[in-house]
Write a protein that holds these residues in place. Structure first.
Motif, short mmCIF file in Angstrom:
data_model
loop_
_atom_site.label_atom_id
_atom_site.label_comp_id
_atom_site.label_asym_id
_atom_site.label_seq_id
_atom_site.Cartn_x
_atom_site.Cartn_y
_atom_site.Cartn_z
N MET A 79 0.83 -1.21 0.00
CA MET A 79 0.00 0.00 0.00
C MET A 79 0.86 1.26 0.00
O MET A 79 0.56 2.23 -0.68
CB MET A 79 -0.93 0.00 1.21
N GLY A 80 1.94 1.24 0.77
CA GLY A 80 2.82 2.40 0.81
C GLY A 80 3.51 2.64 -0.52
O GLY A 80 3.60 3.78 -1.00
N SER A 81 4.00 1.58 -1.14
CA SER A 81 4.67 1.71 -2.44
C SER A 81 3.69 2.14 -3.52
O SER A 81 4.02 2.94 -4.40
CB SER A 81 5.35 0.39 -2.82
N LEU A 82 2.47 1.61 -3.46
CA LEU A 82 1.45 1.98 -4.44
C LEU A 82 1.07 3.45 -4.30
O LEU A 82 0.90 4.16 -5.31
CB LEU A 82 0.21 1.11 -4.27
N ALA A 83 0.98 3.94 -3.06
CA ALA A 83 0.67 5.36 -2.84
C ALA A 83 1.76 6.24 -3.44
O ALA A 83 1.47 7.26 -4.09
CB ALA A 83 0.51 5.64 -1.35
N GLU A 84 3.02 5.85 -3.24
CA GLU A 84 4.12 6.64 -3.80
C GLU A 84 4.14 6.58 -5.32
O GLU A 84 4.57 7.53 -5.99
CB GLU A 84 5.45 6.15 -3.23
N ARG A 85 3.66 5.51 -5.88
CA ARG A 85 3.59 5.39 -7.34
C ARG A 85 2.46 6.25 -7.90
O ARG A 85 2.61 6.87 -8.96
CB ARG A 85 3.39 3.93 -7.73
N CYS A 86 1.33 6.29 -7.19
CA CYS A 86 0.18 7.03 -7.68
C CYS A 86 0.34 8.54 -7.53
O CYS A 86 -0.16 9.31 -8.36
CB CYS A 86 -1.09 6.59 -6.93
N ALA A 87 1.02 8.98 -6.47
CA ALA A 87 1.08 10.40 -6.15
C ALA A 87 1.62 11.26 -7.29
O ALA A 87 0.98 12.25 -7.68
CB ALA A 87 1.89 10.61 -4.87
#
Length: 459
Positions: A79-87
């Motif tokens: 979830m953390g890596s996905l958030a950084e990818r989406c931002a």
């Protein structure tokens, strides 16, 4: 004639009501787990594709997805890596990372959940900032309302207002919520009990279900443009809520990190990269680790990233013994585990690390006490729990346990708190069937804290 520019809306009241540490890029989460490069690529790609393109199946689109898996399977890292990818792609509407071990009440309870989401949406776009600021000015009591009312007033109504404005680019992206199973129940004063001072007992599951229901209601609104990702362990309240038999199939899909994706290859990549770093740091020959060691660790992990991450932290914590000797001991411990129990290897690893303390029983009392005292700074915790004010008992007892506990450095202990790398350690310590020799009853922990408090006051 004066050119009066409209005043930029301010949201100080909203900002004061958020859980800042729960946002994906907060300072509190600077050491939060992230996916090792080149690992968890398939699951991240699948989730990113769903955020951008939605379901490729026929039928009504599903705006919710439940990401689940057992403790240590890497949910928070994904979830953390996905958030950084989406931002950076403009696809991140908001995030909220619950954490039961956090010193921040806002990360442990539901109170700041909707306000934190609304505040991030207000920062997402200027028109949303305007739309969210107006109801706060008109209805200042909104912060005392329940989550459903807050979601309607602070999020859904502003989104409808923005959707009706012509010539505005459409909103899209994801709202990522992690660790809902770690949300602790709010307790409210029972005004119906005359003179008793009694409070109704509200369970964690009730507050967790309330959050799920609020998110489902939001996703059902035609003007709600975001897809919602909810990550949690497969606890009963989540299994029942997302059970297809309860009509969950019409609004949500399930993704199980343990069953739907083989983590062994990713754990292998993680271990290989980390062993390369340790070799360089300690000037160890390239023949280390010995042949078969990584494969053995992967098998011991049973798909649990937390096992591999804890092994690496233990090897790289600056222990007096060399990483080579520490690894040999871990591999030796692993040979005694039961193949039928996937938690056995993790339990034996935790036991091995805890027993490296000079006084394991007292170290466990400290750890359990730290869990209960996570609202006070490290320096106060030390003064309360140590038996000699002139000693550095914390370093003596916990110095070998940095792979399990986040210990604030001396220079920051006046404000920083103790923390835990993963909740699975607390699960282990709280289960007498798993912890065995090191298990301590919670009543004994409370007595330990009380005795130390009385002793500290008498100094």
């Amino acid at each position: 004639m004066y050119n009066i520019l409209p005043q930029r809306p301010r949201l100080p009241e909203l900002a004061s009501r958020i859980a800042a540490g729960a946002i994906h890029d907060s300072a509190e989460r600077c050491d939060a787990p992230k996916c090792q490069p080149e690992t968890r690529v398939a699951v991240q790609d699948d989730l990113y594709s769903w955020i951008v393109e939605g379901d490729r199946e026929s039928g009504p689109p599903k705006k919710m997805k439940w990401v689940t898996g057992p403790a240590g399977s890497g949910k928070t890292a994904v979830m953390g890596s996905l958030a950084e990818r989406c931002a950076p792609d403009g696809l991140l509407g908001a995030t909220f990372f619950f954490a039961s071990w956090s010193a921040s009440t806002g990360r442990r309870r539901k109170t700041a959940f909707v306000t934190t989401i609304a505040h991030q949406l207000a920062e997402h776009r200027e028109d949303l900032k305007n739309a969210i600021s107006n109801p706060i000015e008109n209805k200042p009591s909104i912060f005392e309302k329940n989550l459903h009312t807050q979601m309607e007033v602070l999020v859904l109504a502003p989104l409808r207002e923005v959707a009706l404005q012509p010539d505005r680019p459409g909103l899209r992206g994801a709202i990522i919520i992690d660790g809902v199973d770690e949300c602790e129940a709010e307790q409210y004063h029972d005004t119906t009990s005359k003179g008793t001072g009694a409070k109704p007992v509200r369970t964690n599951a009730q507050d967790q279900l309330e959050i799920l229901q609020v998110l489902r209601a939001a996703s059902s609104d035609p003007c709600f443009p975001f897809r919602i990702l909810i990550a949690s362990r497969p606890e009963r309240v989540f299994r029942e809520f997302f059970d297809p038999g309860n009509n969950a199939g019409s609004f949500a899909k399930k993704l199980d990190l343990h069953e739907d994706y083989n983590a062994d290859a990713d754990i292998t990549l993680f271990l290989e990269a980390q062993f390369n770093q340790i070799r360089r740091r300690y000037n160890i020959p390239p023949s280390w680790p010995p042949p078969g060691a990584i494969q053995t660790l992967v098998e011991n992990a049973s798909g649990q990233f937390i096992y591999a991450a804890t092994v690496i932290r233990f090897l790289d914590m600056g222990h007096e013994e060399s990483p080579k000797g520490l690894l040999e001991a871990i591999l030796e411990v692993g040979t005694r585990a039961l193949a039928s129990n996937p938690l056995e290897q993790l339990d034996m690893l935790y036991s091995h690390i805890l027993e490296s303390s000079p006084d394991p029983p007292r170290s466990v009392r400290w750890i359990r006490a730290i869990e209960l005292l996570n609202f006070i700074p490290g320096i106060v915790t030390n003064l309360l729990l140590q038996s000699d004010p002139e000693s550095n008992e914390a370093e003596h007892l916990l110095g070998n346990l940095h792979s399990l506990i986040r210990i604030p450095p001396r220079s920051d202990q006046a404000t920083a708190h103790y923390g835990f790398h993963h909740k699975s350690l607390l699960d282990f310590l709280e289960d007498p069937g798993r912890c065995e020799k090191l298990y301590v009853e919670i009543s004994e922990v409370s007595g330990f804290i009380w005795d130390q408090f009385i002793w500290a006051c008498s100094r």
